[in-house]
Design an enzyme around this catalytic site. Sequence first.
Site, mmCIF file in Angstrom:
data_model
loop_
_atom_site.group_PDB
_atom_site.id
_atom_site.type_symbol
_atom_site.label_atom_id
_atom_site.label_comp_id
_atom_site.label_asym_id
_atom_site.label_seq_id
_atom_site.Cartn_x
_atom_site.Cartn_y
_atom_site.Cartn_z
ATOM 1 N N GLU A 93 0.832 -1.205 0.000
ATOM 2 C CA GLU A 93 0.000 0.000 0.000
ATOM 3 C C GLU A 93 0.864 1.252 0.000
ATOM 4 O O GLU A 93 1.914 1.282 0.630
ATOM 5 C CB GLU A 93 -0.864 0.038 1.262
ATOM 6 C CG GLU A 93 -1.882 -1.062 1.309
ATOM 7 C CD GLU A 93 -2.636 -1.110 2.634
ATOM 8 O OE1 GLU A 93 -2.760 -0.069 3.296
ATOM 9 O OE2 GLU A 93 -3.082 -2.209 2.992
ATOM 10 N N CYS A 106 3.053 8.206 1.809
ATOM 11 C CA CYS A 106 3.385 7.196 2.815
ATOM 12 C C CYS A 106 3.654 5.886 2.084
ATOM 13 O O CYS A 106 2.805 5.409 1.329
ATOM 14 C CB CYS A 106 2.205 7.054 3.776
ATOM 15 S SG CYS A 106 2.432 5.742 4.980
ATOM 16 N N CYS A 113 4.760 -7.813 7.879
ATOM 17 C CA CYS A 113 5.648 -7.295 8.932
ATOM 18 C C CYS A 113 5.753 -8.339 10.029
ATOM 19 O O CYS A 113 4.811 -9.074 10.283
ATOM 20 C CB CYS A 113 5.050 -6.014 9.507
ATOM 21 S SG CYS A 113 6.065 -5.239 10.789
ATOM 22 N N CYS A 117 2.891 -5.960 16.376
ATOM 23 C CA CYS A 117 2.138 -5.002 17.206
ATOM 24 C C CYS A 117 0.651 -5.378 17.178
ATOM 25 O O CYS A 117 0.077 -5.580 16.115
ATOM 26 C CB CYS A 117 2.336 -3.571 16.704
ATOM 27 S SG CYS A 117 4.068 -3.067 16.681
ATOM 28 N N CYS A 120 -2.055 -3.436 15.015
ATOM 29 C CA CYS A 120 -1.702 -3.087 13.631
ATOM 30 C C CYS A 120 -2.139 -4.167 12.647
ATOM 31 O O CYS A 120 -1.886 -5.355 12.867
ATOM 32 C CB CYS A 120 -0.191 -2.866 13.537
ATOM 33 S SG CYS A 120 0.357 -2.449 11.878
ATOM 34 N N CYS A 334 -2.480 2.178 7.636
ATOM 35 C CA CYS A 334 -1.527 1.128 7.306
ATOM 36 C C CYS A 334 -2.036 -0.313 7.382
ATOM 37 O O CYS A 334 -2.505 -0.777 8.416
ATOM 38 C CB CYS A 334 -0.377 1.428 8.240
ATOM 39 S SG CYS A 334 0.563 0.270 8.998
HETATM 40 N N1 SAH Z 1 6.939 -0.381 11.599
HETATM 41 C C1 SAH Z 1 7.050 1.027 11.740
HETATM 42 C C2 SAH Z 1 6.319 1.825 10.671
HETATM 43 C C3 SAH Z 1 4.949 1.381 10.209
HETATM 44 S S1 SAH Z 1 3.500 1.842 11.041
HETATM 45 C C4 SAH Z 1 6.631 1.446 13.131
HETATM 46 O O1 SAH Z 1 6.179 0.617 13.883
HETATM 47 O O2 SAH Z 1 6.818 2.614 13.463
HETATM 48 C C5 SAH Z 1 3.391 3.579 11.187
HETATM 49 C C6 SAH Z 1 2.742 3.992 12.506
HETATM 50 O O3 SAH Z 1 1.355 3.601 12.571
HETATM 51 C C7 SAH Z 1 3.397 3.345 13.725
HETATM 52 O O4 SAH Z 1 3.533 4.293 14.749
HETATM 53 C C8 SAH Z 1 2.393 2.295 14.106
HETATM 54 O O5 SAH Z 1 2.545 1.888 15.440
HETATM 55 C C9 SAH Z 1 1.093 3.000 13.821
HETATM 56 N N2 SAH Z 1 -0.079 2.143 13.721
HETATM 57 C C10 SAH Z 1 -0.178 0.878 13.263
HETATM 58 N N3 SAH Z 1 -1.440 0.425 13.362
HETATM 59 C C11 SAH Z 1 -2.153 1.431 13.894
HETATM 60 C C12 SAH Z 1 -3.518 1.568 14.240
HETATM 61 N N4 SAH Z 1 -4.377 0.578 14.095
HETATM 62 N N5 SAH Z 1 -3.908 2.756 14.760
HETATM 63 C C13 SAH Z 1 -3.018 3.766 14.935
HETATM 64 N N6 SAH Z 1 -1.735 3.695 14.621
HETATM 65 C C14 SAH Z 1 -1.297 2.528 14.120
#
Ligand code: SAH
Length: 346
Positions: A93, A106, A113, A117, A120, A334
Amino acid sequence: MIERINLKDLTFEELEQFILQLSQKKYRAKQVFEWLQRGITDFDEMTNLSKDLRDILQEKCFISCPEIAEKYVSKLDGTVKYLLALDDGHLIESVAMRYKHGITLCISTQVGCRMGCRFCASTIGGLVRHLTPAEILDQVLFVQRDLQERISNIVLMGIGEPLDNYDHVLTFLKNVNHPAGLKIGYRHISLSTSGLVPQMLTLAEENMPITLSVSLHAPNDEIRNKIMPVNQLFPLDKVIEACKVYIERTKRRITFEYAMISGVNDTVENARELSSKIKHLLCHVNLIPVNEIGERGYVKSETDKIHRFKIQIERAGISTTIRRELGGDINASCGQLRRGYSRQSL
Ligand code: SAH
């Protein structure tokens, strides 16, 4: 069979070496590099090269180009979200957001990944593979051509953990910044990490003034362990220590990202604990109301609570913003689109 080279995987210097090996003049490398970053997809478009050289390149190399699987344009704010298919059919994406100062893109750095998390969507199917430097750059070239507008800023905040694909991301950064290419200034590029400490320290030594964003999302190990498994490898204090080194080395302000999740990390006490840990750093806090992903069951904090959290952090003298939600009508955050697409096609 000899594998053909994707020329956009090479740095400028590597391309020069490659051109020299073909017994060509070195300045040809600059011409090829310029064409590639203009987004051409066929060697015959390189009109200032001889037919012979174009034929050699055709034989030994290829020019990658993704295809659109889906494209959505937000009616609310003009955000454009692309689901792109790579050469092997995997999906990534990219999201173009319109701001007063220009278009920010972006981009993704991996297919899937492995950080895990909990909130995510990108991580649900695990890591499939790294993107190549070319595939990272192709997102910028493709979207720029599709929109017929210049992309002024890049954020590495799409699918994937950029520092888990360190070498390819670094080649991409050098190439997109190169004077013979798109020339996007490092200060116009942000890289977001879940906190891979060794790579953060290596990045600090690169002398590349990009903005580093660090996904904290919690004020202590107890909460962070629950929502970010990577914290078991690199606990909060180690991440903050690495941030300190990064700031000292680069003199750049770090952004801390903090997803506000109801009942998990959003009390005033949590804000107090967070600010006590980061108030000595040159930093900014970006609060993100968590995007609610169906499978995950996390709910975003109430607006009131987010504001109270913000005020508490600001009291410690730390600048804080609440992220504006863009593309709310098109699942713009994302991993959501790729996830939705693969679910549909099951
Ligand atoms: N892997 C990297 C970059 C990708 S995600 C990282 O973890 O920073 C970019 C941002 O979006 C990160 O801060 C991530 O924690 C956040 N993110 C992912 N899923 C999310 C969600 N459901 N709601 C809000 N932020 C989210």
